[in-house]
Design an enzyme around this catalytic site. Structure first.
Site, short mmCIF file in Angstrom:
data_model
loop_
_atom_site.label_atom_id
_atom_site.label_comp_id
_atom_site.label_asym_id
_atom_site.label_seq_id
_atom_site.Cartn_x
_atom_site.Cartn_y
_atom_site.Cartn_z
N ALA A 168 -2.30 4.24 3.16
CA ALA A 168 -3.65 4.26 2.11
C ALA A 168 -4.59 3.45 2.71
O ALA A 168 -5.67 3.41 2.51
CB ALA A 168 -3.06 3.70 0.94
N SER B 152 0.84 -1.27 0.03
CA SER B 152 0.03 -0.04 0.16
C SER B 152 0.85 1.14 0.08
O SER B 152 1.95 0.98 0.36
CB SER B 152 -0.92 0.08 1.28
OG SER B 152 -0.05 0.65 2.32
N ASP B 153 0.35 2.46 -0.43
CA ASP B 153 0.87 3.68 0.05
C ASP B 153 0.95 3.97 1.30
O ASP B 153 -0.04 3.46 2.19
CB ASP B 153 0.76 4.72 -1.07
CG ASP B 153 1.78 5.75 -1.32
OD1 ASP B 153 2.69 5.76 -0.37
OD2 ASP B 153 1.82 6.36 -2.11
N TYR B 154 1.78 4.87 1.74
CA TYR B 154 1.68 5.19 3.10
C TYR B 154 0.39 5.52 3.65
O TYR B 154 -0.19 6.39 3.38
CB TYR B 154 2.65 6.63 3.00
CG TYR B 154 3.23 6.97 4.41
CD1 TYR B 154 4.57 7.00 4.60
CD2 TYR B 154 2.59 7.66 5.43
CE1 TYR B 154 5.40 7.58 5.76
CE2 TYR B 154 3.29 7.91 6.49
CZ TYR B 154 4.53 7.92 6.68
OH TYR B 154 5.27 8.27 7.74
#
Ligand code: NOJ
Length: 722
Positions: free
Chosen positions: A267, A263-265
């Site tokens: 997310a 995942s992104d930060y």
């Protein structure tokens, strides 16, 4: 480890230990020091506990720290599963090369590969296992501050450069300590956020996604990229990290991706703010269902996944699959045998900023610069002895751009340093003139700058956008030069017509007035460590500009979105574009076309395109046509030219772009030299995504041209037969 041993290891892990493999922390979550944060700060968590369970770590400083963190973790983890260490190495680690958007302007995949190779060497020495690169989000709106992270507004460039970066960085065998795994991002269409605002909603038809936005991610998957990062944005109503269609169907099933999704930060946690998950626990369920393996930073998986598995909401099978993908990656990297991978303090000393790396970075900075205008000002003659160097960037060290490592500016060659190294005898009168920030209103030093300009043989006016105005979370609604810079430019140029304006910025800016009044305009972007040397060489003709715009420059923000490969309308505006034509698709108050189009860029020499020929006028689906573009260097200097090939498909079942780049090649020519640049056209390049969202080619006439966007020349046509 063999597959069997990995399965055995998996079988020994408790549910909590398995979940740990899917947890990514930032070291600053358990040690407060000056580590870089790449997103909102997290809570401070119990260090010992985190250190024991976590499977990967985001952001660290150097080889020494990489080893320390790995040791700390291995001492605490009863299963002795090494940590994955990840870092954003986007355009160089210590030797910084130009921002990706600038690299796109080189139209040179090999130069990009050379830069990526040097970043790979420095990264592996630092102890990086995974870099969050390449970013291949096609972006067509410069209000979006992250446009600098992409190579281009054009998917073909993003695909080719993204794939080249993956191949070079990962090498043939990831277990070799000099290779680094790549994570392609941000899947999908993060660059299409409404109104150019970061993290904003994206609404796009499946046809457009497949034709314009997917190809670059897919090219990286085909090149063997080991990780994929879903984007922050919602796509047609569903945030990517929870988008089952995007992740399970397209990425894993259609494209056959078998690597790790991270995942992104935060997310996963942000599914709650998006309003599609009722709470963090629900967010974890949704992300797991969409096949997101690792949760970056904010502990959603850490807090809830084990319970969800125990109660049966998330099947243990799904957990096992995700963990196995992570263990596989660790195994591919050879971490079970050598958990430090390439981390090596001696190698860091030898590689960081070494002569060879600086030379590559300098060449990249020279070849990514775009000469936008030149009324006989450049290159400066050696008789120019007294230079006024004016503007907020005159002595600026922060010329690296977003994602350069903290402290990168201390190694940057400034403009005066570059000029003095090349021409020690030149007298430099340096005047800042004004600041470059929104809040800079002080005009009191403009007079002194004008005075210096008046006395000089020539002026270098260095203006632009502060380094921290582009990048993540840095969208702008206006794209003018911030602060009183335009006033400075007007007065300095009026005082001395021998002024070359050089620009430092991370995105296309609106330069309409500046380009009207500036006798010469050189776009340097953020050139990186060797910026000052590259600029000096360009200004005095030791290097010849050859960059071509990888994204068009607008006349006004109001023109966005303005892709060069726009489709036609039922009421196209007839040329010339200078005035409005009633009841056609146009503006009343300005032309339709950009100020400078995609693919545009001048040189100090003259390239004449003599002919475009084809070896056949028709082809079958399994055939090919050879196109030869002949060009000649008719000027006095050696130079390089990016030869661009454009396609037009006059009649098709769906509307087609007015021009589509289908190939490019950079060639170097000495004065008087001629080159025959050959391209091969195959059926694949003629395909479109039809109304049923299938990729097909349709028989009929196609046209091929050379030139650049909105300036197609030497057009020839051929037929694709049934
Ligand atoms: C957030 C950014 O969107 C992403 O590009 C980056 O890789 C991660 N943070 C990690 O720093």
């Amino acid at each position: 480890m063999t597959d069997h041993e990995l399965q055995e290891l998996l079988g020994r892990l408790t549910i909590e230990e398995k979940v740990g493999q899917l947890v990514q922390c930032n070291a600053s979550q358990f040690i407060r020091n000056n580590l870089e944060m790449t997103g909102p700060d997290g809570e401070l968590l119990p260090a010992e506990e985190l250190c024991r369970v976590m499977g990967s770590l985001l952001t660290f400083e150097d080889a020494r720290q990489a080893r320390e963190l790995q040791d700390m973790h291995l001492a605490a983890d009863p299963n002795k599963i090494p940590l994955l260490l990840m870092l954003d190495v986007i355009h160089g680690l210590r030797t910084t090369y130009p921002i990706p958007l600038a690299m796109g302007c080189t139209f040179d995949d090999e130069l990009l590969a050379e830069c990526a190779d040097m970043a790979r060497k420095e990264s592996s020495a630092c102890g990086v296992h995974v870099t969050f690169n390449p970013m291949v989000d096609t972006a067509r709106d410069a209000r979006w501050g992250r446009i600098l992270e992409t190579n281009s507004e054009e998917p073909l460039i993003n695909s080719r450069m993204g794939a080249a970066l993956v191949r070079v960085t990962q090498g043939q065998d990831l277990s070799r300590k000099e290779n680094v795994a790549c994570c392609v991002k941000h899947y999908a269409a993060y660059g299409a956020g409404e109104a150019g605002r970061d993290y904003n909603t994206v609404e796009l038809s499946e046809r457009t996604l497949r034709e314009t936005y997917f190809p670059a991610y897919k090219a990286c998957v085909d090149a063997g990229v080991r990780l994929v990062m879903p984007s922050f944005n919602s796509l047609n109503g569903i945030p990517s990290v929870a988008n089952k269609w995007l992740m399970n169907q397209v990425l894993r099933e259609e494209w056959g991706f078998d690597g790790v999704v991270i995942s992104d930060y935060n997310a996963v946690g942000e599914l709650v703010s998006h309003g599609v998950a009722s709470d963090l626990r629900d967010a974890v369920r949704m992300s797991m269902e969409a096949g997101c393996d690792i949760d970056m930073v904010r502990n959603a998986y850490y807090l809830h996944l084990a319970d969800l598995v125990r109660e049966g909401t998330v099947p243990e099978e799904a957990l096992n699959e995700a963990v196995l993908r992570v263990l596989n990656l660790k195994n591919e990297l050879g971490l079970f045998e050598n958990p430090y991978h390439g981390a090596d303090e001696e190698a860091e000393k030898q590689l960081y900023l070494c002569r060879e790396h600086r030379e590559i970075a300098r060449r990249a900075a020279e070849e990514s610069a775009v000469l936008l205008k030149n009324e006989g000002i450049l290159p400066f003659s050696r008789d120019v002895k007294r230079i006024a160097l004016i503007g907020p960037f005159a002595e600026e060290k922060r010329l690296n751009g977003f994602w350069s490592r903290p402290g990168a500016e201390q190694y940057t060659v400034t403009i005066p340093e570059g000029i003095r190294a090349l021409l020690p005898e030149v007298r430099l009168d340096i005047e800042r003139g004004c600041g470059a920030c929104f809040e800079d209103t002080d005009r009191s030093r403009i007079d002194a700058a004008v005075e210096a300009a008046r006395k000089a043989d020539a002026v270098i006016l260095a203006v632009g956008e502060p380094e921290n105005y582009s990048g993540e979370g840095r969208s702008r609604a206006e794209l003018s030069l911030p602060g009183p810079q335009m006033e400075l430019a007007r007065r300095v140029i009026a005082a001395n017509p021998h002024t070359a304006v050089v620009l430092f910025n991370g995105r296309p800016l609106v330069l309409t007035e500046l380009s009207d009044i500036a006798p010469a305009l050189l776009e340097m972007w953020y050139p990186g460590t060797e910026g000052g040397n590259a600029l000096a060489r360009l200004l005095w003709g030791e290097a010849n500009p050859c960059g071509k715009l990888s994204a068009g420059l607008p006349r006004s923000v109001g023109q966005y979105p303005m892709p060069y490969n726009r489709t036609n309308t039922g009421r196209p505006k007839p040329p010339p574009d200078s005035r409005s034509v009633p009841f056609t698709s146009c503006y009343l108050d300005m032309p339709n076309l950009p100020l400078y189009s995609f693919g545009y860029g001048l040189s100090y020499t003259d390239f004449i395109y003599e002919s475009l020929t084809m070896d056949q006028k028709s082809m079958n689906r399994d055939g090919e046509i050879r196109v030869t573009v002949t060009l000649r260097n008719a000027g006095q200097r050696a130079g390089k030219e990016a030869v661009q090939l454009y396609l037009q498909d006059p009649v098709a079942s769906v509307v087609r772009p007015v021009q589509q780049l289908i190939d490019y090649r950079k060639v170097a020519l000495k004065p008087g030299e001629r080159a025959e640049v050959e391209f091969v056209i195959t059926e694949k390049q003629l395909r479109l995504v039809n109304a049923e969202c299938r990729e097909v080619s349709e028989p009929g006439e196609f046209r091929i041209s050379a030139g650049y966007a909105d300036h197609l020349i030497l057009t020839q046509s051929f037929e694709l037969k049934e």
